[in-house]
Each structure stands twice: as structure tokens, then as C-alpha cells.
Scaffold this motif. Structure first.
Motif: not given
Ligand code: SAH
Ligand code: SF4
Length: 356
Positions: A292-315
Motif C-alpha cells: 500500500a505504501l508503494e501504491a499511494g499510501a503515506n501513513v501507518i497506524m501501529p497498534n500501541i494498545t497494551p498487549t494484555g487486551v489487544r487480542p480482545l479488540y477483534e473487529i
């Protein structure tokens, strides 16, 4: 492939180089570009990448994503956080946990954090105002909100408290598809939320999912035209990924290539917009974000949610980076960006006010 610019028919490469970029988007060129394949598809992706280098430069802006609550009052047919899903454990980060995560992010070098959640009314207008003010007092971070649909008074209060940006994907502007997947949302209401956010002066992000059931390139072209009229300054898109605890579990979902073509077309339509290489693209393909960064994108949104709960945000299922701590994630993403010959943005990456 032949593309009409309204006057004459141009070849595909003529259309790209003759500068349809930044012109008022029209169905007659959006649809063929969204459907491009083979050499045309390659030309589209490369053309968008070149345009991105010219308009947005080489740096990739990082936005640290804090998924602070997976409670949701809604039942969107595609999303694993839907209220009736009893298979997930629900969590809320405390105000202190949110602040601590933000402080850590700032130390790592982030300039922006994105606070995202389900539609969780526990985080009322007042509670959020307190959090935003605290973040603004204790850090120099730009604060982006992505909390779904609220009323004008609430959006205004959050802006006044110091929020800089708001992300609210329209998901689709096709009334039939919208209704079919949103049992408790109304397309006109959601559009109105975006009009209000724009009026209030937020730096505004929207976007759609690609590969929704029944969605065609004509629909996506309509979405682009609508977002153009709205005047979005950031556009986040990703493939729809079916989740087994939702009514859409048997659907096919979107593909990476559909998403990449959409990223490229968005870059042509919005030469100066911020366009993320989203986690959903990294989930569908290990190199999806790089592509995507080589197809026009210029932003990345790394996940910085505390790892203990991260798997629970399963959209959606199989989300990447579930056990990477914030600093590991920062290192990994930075290495990927440098690997592409790009640099990590060191400024705020505020929106460029005229993205057209
Ligand atoms: N509750 C807020 C923000 C959290 S959801 C809202 O709905 O706006 C953030 C985004 O995740 C949504 O806008 C949607 O585009 C995306 N999403 C949800 N379920 C998904 C799925 N199954 N596949 C891909 N993207 C999904
Ligand atoms: Fe809730 Fe957003 Fe998921 Fe819809 S997409 S169920 S509003 S978290």
C-alpha cells in the motif's frame, strides 16, 4: 484500456500522465481505474506512488492507535465487536492506562495518537473531555478520535477540549448496502455526523471497506465522489474481512488488490490527503502495508494498545501484531519503512488543508 475524460478517449497511460490526478472525480474514469488489471493495474499503482512522492514526499507518518474500549452499543453485521457477540471478553482501559500508553508513545517518538473504541457511552462527553484535556496538558501529541457516531454537542465539546482530528468511515454510501449491514445505523445520520465534524473544524478522515457483499466498482466510485464533495483530508480504507461471530461469516470479503487499486485511485483524486496503509491490508497479506505504501499510501497506524487486551479488540479475525509491545512495534514498522527507502515522519503530519 480507453478512458474518457469527458471530451476524448485517452489510453490508460495517457489518462494517468495527462493529469486526471487532482481533477473533479467522475464515474467514467474512476470505474475503469478501479477495475484495472494486468499492465494497466501496474501502471495505476506506480503512477499513484510517483504522485505520492511528489505531493507528500518520502516520509511516512506514524499514528499510534490506542483501542481503549471494545464495548459497543451497535450491531454492524461485519464487526466482531457487535453488541450481541457474547464470545468476546469486554474491556475498558482506565484513564490512567490511556494516559500512560500515550506518554510511552510520545517517548518513543510518536507525534499523534488515535483513540479508537466501539460506541461505548461509558466514555461520555464529559469523561472524554477529561481524557483529552489531560492528554493535551501532559503531552504535545496531536489527538485523533474515532469513537463512532455522537451528537453535535458532544463533538463540539471534544473539539473544544483539544481534539485535533476525527476518523469516521462512511463504510459505503450505497443506501441499499448500508442498510443491509447496519441494523441500527442510518446512512443520512452518519453522513450528517461527518458534515458536523467538518463544520466544527476537525481535520477530517473517512473511508470505506472494500469487498462488502454486493458492492461494485460503481459503488466505490460513488463513495469517492461523495468523500470528495465532503472534503475529507484523510482517507482510510481496507478490505472487509469476514468474522465468524457475525452474520456475514460466509461472505467472501475483499482482496488486497481491490484495496491497493482503491488506495491508488484515492491518491489520484486526493493528491494531498493522508492515506494509511491499514492493518487490515497487513492482515490479508504479510506485505500488504508495504504494498500500500508503494501504491499511494503515506501513513501507518501501529497498534500501541497494551498487549494484555489487544487480542480482545477483534473487529476482524487474525489481526496482526497482537503480542508486539509498543517499542517492538515501533522498531518493526520503522525497519519496514526504511526497507522501502522511505523515512519516518518527524513532524506532526497535520492535514494539508487543500487536499484536492
Ligand atoms: N466504532 C467506531 C470505530 C471502531 S470500528 C466506528 O464504527 O466508526 C473501526 C473500523 O473498523 C470501522 O469503521 C470499519 O470500517 C472497520 N471494520 C469493522 N469490522 C471490520 C471487518 N470485519 N473487516 C474489515 N474492517 C472492519
Ligand atoms: Fe461497533 Fe464500530 Fe464495530 Fe459497528 S464497526 S459494531 S460501531 S465497533
Amino acid at each position: 484500456m480507453q478512458i474518457s475524460n469527458g471530451k476524448t478517449f485517452l489510453s490508460f497511460s495517457e489518462a494517468l500522465s495527462a493529469g486526471i490526478a487532482g481533477t473533479v472525480p467522475a464515474f467514467n474514469w474512476l470505474v475503469p481505474l478501479l477495475d484495472a488489471n494486468g499492465a494497466d493495474e501496474k501502471a495505476l499503482l506506480t503512477g499513484a506512488d510517483r504522485l505520492r512522492a511528489k505531493t507528500m514526499g518520502n516520509s511516512v507518518h506514524l499514528r499510534g492507535l490506542i483501542e481503549f474500549s471494545n464495548f459497543c452499543r451497535k450491531n454492524c453485521h461485519y464487526c466482531g465487536l457487535r453488541a450481541v457477540n457474547q464470545k468476546i471478553k469486554r474491556y475498558r482501559l482506565s484513564e490512567t492506562e490511556i494516559l500512560d500508553t500515550a506518554l510511552k508513545a510520545e517517548k518513543l517518538g510518536y507525534k499523534t495518537i488515535v483513540l479508537q473504541s466501539g460506541e461505548d457511552l461509558h466514555f461520555s462527553s464529559d469523561v472524554m473531555c477529561g481524557i483529552i484535556k489531560e492528554l493535551k496538558n501532559k503531552t504535545k501529541l496531536a489527538v485523533t478520535l474515532s469513537l463512532g457516531e455522537r451528537d453535535e454537542t458532544t463533538y463540539a465539546a471534544w473539539k473544544k477540549a483539544g481534539a485535533d482530528r476525527y476518523l469516521l468511515r462512511i463504510e459505503t454510501t450505497d443506501p441499499v448496502i448500508f442498510k443491509a449491514i447496519h441494523p441500527d445505523s442510518d446512512l443520512e445520520y452518519r453522513k450528517n455526523c461527518l458534515y458536523i465534524l467538518k463544520k466544527l473544524g476537525y481535520q477530517l478522515g473517512s473511508g470505506v471497506m472494500v469487498g462488502l457483499p454486493g458492492q461494485t466498482s460503481l459503488n466505490l466510485a460513488g463513495d469517492i465522489i461523495w468523500m470528495y464533495k465532503l472534503g475529507v483530508e484523510m482517507v482510510g480504507i481496507g478490505p472487509f474481512l469476514p468474522h465468524k461471530e457475525t452474520p456475514l461469516r460466509e461472505e467472501k470479503g475483499g482482496t488486497l488488490n481491490q484495496a491497493l487499486r482503491l488506495v491508488s485511485v484515492l491518491r489520484l483524486v486526493f493528491p494531498y490527503a493522508h492515506i494509511p496503509a491499514t492493518t487490515a491490508m497487513g492482515t490479508i497479506d504479510p506485505l500488504g502495508r508495504e504494498k500500500a505504501l508503494e501504491a499511494g499510501a503515506n501513513v501507518i497506524m501501529p497498534n500501541i494498545t497494551p498487549t494484555g487486551v489487544r487480542p480482545l479488540y477483534e473487529i476482524y479475525p487474525n489481526k496482526i501484531c497482537l503480542d508486539e509491545t509498543a517499542d517492538k512495534c515501533f522498531g518493526c514498522v520503522t525497519a519496514r519503512i526504511i526497507g522501502l527507502g522511505r523515512t519516518v515522519g518527524t513532524d506532526y503530519g497535520h492535514v494539508k488543508r487543500n487536499t484536492k
